[in-house]
Design a protein around this motif. Structure first.
Motif, PDB file in Angstrom:
ATOM      1  N   LEU A 172       7.209   5.725  -1.045  1.00 52.60           N
ATOM      2  CA  LEU A 172       5.760   5.673  -0.856  1.00 52.60           C
ATOM      3  C   LEU A 172       5.270   6.952  -0.195  1.00 52.60           C
ATOM      4  CD1 LEU A 172       5.581   2.023   0.430  1.00 52.60           C
ATOM      5  CD2 LEU A 172       4.457   2.839  -1.629  1.00 52.60           C
ATOM      6  N   TYR A 202      -3.383   5.300   7.263  1.00 49.13           N
ATOM      7  CA  TYR A 202      -2.958   5.998   6.063  1.00 49.13           C
ATOM      8  C   TYR A 202      -3.634   5.440   4.814  1.00 49.13           C
ATOM      9  CZ  TYR A 202       1.333   7.364   8.650  1.00 49.13           C
ATOM     10  OH  TYR A 202       2.241   7.865   9.539  1.00 49.13           O
ATOM     11  N   GLY A 233      -0.114   5.836  -1.782  1.00 47.87           N
ATOM     12  CA  GLY A 233      -0.012   5.813  -3.228  1.00 47.87           C
ATOM     13  C   GLY A 233       0.581   4.491  -3.686  1.00 47.87           C
ATOM     14  N   SER A 234       0.724   4.346  -4.996  1.00 46.73           N
ATOM     15  CA  SER A 234       1.224   3.093  -5.568  1.00 46.73           C
ATOM     16  C   SER A 234       2.737   2.973  -5.514  1.00 46.73           C
ATOM     17  CB  SER A 234       0.760   2.969  -7.021  1.00 46.73           C
ATOM     18  OG  SER A 234      -0.641   2.884  -7.075  1.00 46.73           O
ATOM     19  N   PHE A 292      -2.249  -1.205  13.341  1.00 56.09           N
ATOM     20  CA  PHE A 292      -2.800  -1.273  11.994  1.00 56.09           C
ATOM     21  C   PHE A 292      -2.219  -2.461  11.244  1.00 56.09           C
ATOM     22  CE2 PHE A 292      -4.619   2.935  12.215  1.00 56.09           C
ATOM     23  CZ  PHE A 292      -3.870   3.516  13.221  1.00 56.09           C
ATOM     24  N   TYR A 302      -1.838  -3.897   7.276  1.00 61.34           N
ATOM     25  CA  TYR A 302      -1.926  -3.560   5.860  1.00 61.34           C
ATOM     26  C   TYR A 302      -1.538  -4.794   5.038  1.00 61.34           C
ATOM     27  CZ  TYR A 302      -2.062   1.460   6.890  1.00 61.34           C
ATOM     28  OH  TYR A 302      -2.419   2.707   7.341  1.00 61.34           O
ATOM     29  N   GLN A 319       0.184  -5.676   1.265  1.00 59.06           N
ATOM     30  CA  GLN A 319       0.915  -5.066   0.167  1.00 59.06           C
ATOM     31  C   GLN A 319       1.208  -6.112  -0.903  1.00 59.06           C
ATOM     32  OE1 GLN A 319       4.776  -3.318   1.067  1.00 59.06           O
ATOM     33  NE2 GLN A 319       4.598  -1.881  -0.622  1.00 59.06           N
ATOM     34  N   GLY A 347       5.020  -4.464  -5.970  1.00 57.04           N
ATOM     35  CA  GLY A 347       5.031  -3.280  -6.807  1.00 57.04           C
ATOM     36  C   GLY A 347       3.925  -2.286  -6.525  1.00 57.04           C
ATOM     37  N   LYS A 348       3.195  -2.476  -5.425  1.00 54.29           N
ATOM     38  CA  LYS A 348       2.084  -1.576  -5.096  1.00 54.29           C
ATOM     39  C   LYS A 348       2.244  -1.022  -3.693  1.00 54.29           C
ATOM     40  CE  LYS A 348      -1.306  -3.743  -8.125  1.00 54.29           C
ATOM     41  NZ  LYS A 348      -2.688  -4.281  -8.227  1.00 54.29           N
ATOM     42  N   GLY A 349       1.473   0.025  -3.394  1.00 55.05           N
ATOM     43  CA  GLY A 349       1.468   0.580  -2.057  1.00 55.05           C
ATOM     44  C   GLY A 349       0.645  -0.273  -1.112  1.00 55.05           C
ATOM     45  N   PRO A 350       0.905  -0.188   0.188  1.00 52.06           N
ATOM     46  CA  PRO A 350       0.123  -0.940   1.168  1.00 52.06           C
ATOM     47  C   PRO A 350      -1.356  -0.548   1.141  1.00 52.06           C
ATOM     48  CG  PRO A 350       2.147  -0.107   2.160  1.00 52.06           C
ATOM     49  CD  PRO A 350       2.007   0.554   0.824  1.00 52.06           C
ATOM     50  N   PHE A 387      -4.910  -0.690   3.359  1.00 53.64           N
ATOM     51  CA  PHE A 387      -5.390  -0.799   4.730  1.00 53.64           C
ATOM     52  C   PHE A 387      -6.313  -2.001   4.914  1.00 53.64           C
ATOM     53  CE2 PHE A 387      -6.825   0.537   8.806  1.00 53.64           C
ATOM     54  CZ  PHE A 387      -8.196   0.339   8.843  1.00 53.64           C
ATOM     55  N   LEU A 402       1.780  -6.178   6.520  1.00 55.50           N
ATOM     56  CA  LEU A 402       2.526  -5.229   7.340  1.00 55.50           C
ATOM     57  C   LEU A 402       1.721  -4.845   8.567  1.00 55.50           C
ATOM     58  CD1 LEU A 402       3.667  -2.802   4.497  1.00 55.50           C
ATOM     59  CD2 LEU A 402       5.086  -4.495   5.636  1.00 55.50           C
ATOM     60  N   LEU A 418       3.163   6.610  11.949  1.00 53.00           N
ATOM     61  CA  LEU A 418       3.091   5.180  12.166  1.00 53.00           C
ATOM     62  C   LEU A 418       4.497   4.600  12.077  1.00 53.00           C
ATOM     63  CD1 LEU A 418      -0.024   4.045  10.077  1.00 53.00           C
ATOM     64  CD2 LEU A 418       0.106   4.666  12.491  1.00 53.00           C
ATOM     65  N   PHE A 475       6.352   1.062  11.324  1.00 55.64           N
ATOM     66  CA  PHE A 475       6.033  -0.193  10.656  1.00 55.64           C
ATOM     67  C   PHE A 475       7.009  -1.299  11.017  1.00 55.64           C
ATOM     68  CE2 PHE A 475       2.731   0.674   7.517  1.00 55.64           C
ATOM     69  CZ  PHE A 475       2.685   2.057   7.550  1.00 55.64           C
ATOM     70  N   GLY A 476       6.502  -2.532  11.011  1.00 60.04           N
ATOM     71  CA  GLY A 476       7.357  -3.696  11.024  1.00 60.04           C
ATOM     72  C   GLY A 476       7.845  -3.989   9.616  1.00 60.04           C
ATOM     73  N   THR A 477       8.695  -5.007   9.492  1.00 61.19           N
ATOM     74  CA  THR A 477       9.273  -5.322   8.183  1.00 61.19           C
ATOM     75  C   THR A 477       8.406  -6.267   7.366  1.00 61.19           C
ATOM     76  OG1 THR A 477      10.591  -7.043   9.232  1.00 61.19           O
ATOM     77  CG2 THR A 477      11.663  -4.899   8.898  1.00 61.19           C
TER      78      THR A 477
END
Lengths: 114, 112
Positions: free
Chosen positions: A90, A103, A106-107, B34, B36, B38, B41-44, B46, B87, B100, B102-104
């Motif tokens: 990512l 942030y 992207g995908s 923060f 997020y 998700q 198959g995609k990005g997180p 916000f 997330l 940042l 991140f947690g899992t």
């Protein structure tokens, strides 16, 4: 809306190949980041950059390098791909000033190394 | 070293059944927390930023709160479309730069 575009959604590469993952953002953000995401491990920071030609190691830089020749583009390079680099990659960006929106991601690129 | 722990790892709810997700953190001077979302198959994507203890943010069925040690993401009357992984991430204060941690994540599934 800011967009972060990763060049490939899926990649399959062979062990030992040199792999380039490309990321482009269109909002003039100073900071760009590469993470990998694995089940049970969450997102882990590989490298980041806060300006053109600047780079900083993240938490797991081994086996990776990066390039930032232009502000909008941040490339992740796997010098010699290995099976343990199979993962979701990512890219993210953010501005330095202004309201902290975190942030923009992207995908993702799902890389499989065989 | 910054640590972010999310619980539960997975949560299954019936539609309309409210619940909360937890994010506990240890950081030297919190600059921001923060949330997020998700999708597979995609990005997180916000959702919220929280800066100081006592702060709350809301968006539709989601409400995020912050204390000195943890944050909660409350989901009121969830719908199937709320199914996703949520997330949590923290940014450390001075010296932490723009990184940042991140947690899992908590994988939420809302069923009809």
């Amino acid at each position: 809306d800011v967009k972060v575009t990763q060049s490939s959604r899926y990649l399959v590469k062979r062990t030992g190949e040199k792999v380039f993952l490309e990321c482009v953002q269109d909002m003039d953000h100073e900071n760009m980041f590469w993470y990998r995401q694995d089940p049970g491990l969450g997102l882990r920071l590989i490298y980041f950059s806060y300006d053109v030609k600047m780079k900083e190691k993240g938490d797991i830089p081994e086996g990776y390098s990066v390039s930032r020749e232009k502000k909008e583009r941040f490339s992740l390079i796997l010098e010699s791909a290995s099976t343990n680099q199979t993962s979701m990659y990512l890219c993210a960006s953010r501005t330095t000033g202004g309201t902290w929106y975190g942030y923009t991601f992207g995908s993702g690129t799902r890389l499989t190394v065989v | 070293e910054d640590q972010v722990t999310q619980s539960p790892e997975a949560l299954r709810l019936q539609e309309g059944e409210s619940s909360s997700l937890n994010c506990s953190y240890t950081v030297s001077g919190l600059r921001g927390l923060f949330w997020y979302r998700q999708d597979p198959g995609k990005g997180p994507e916000f959702l919220f930023t929280l800066y100081s203890a006592g702060e709350e943010k809301e968006k539709e069925r989601l409400k995020a709160t912050l204390t000195k040690k943890e944050s909660f993401l409350h989901i009121t009357a969830p719908k199937p479309e709320d199914s996703a992984t949520y997330l949590c991430a923290v940014q450390e204060g001075a010296g932490g730069g723009n990184k940042l941690t991140f947690g899992t994540g908590t994988q939420l599934k809302v069923e009809l």
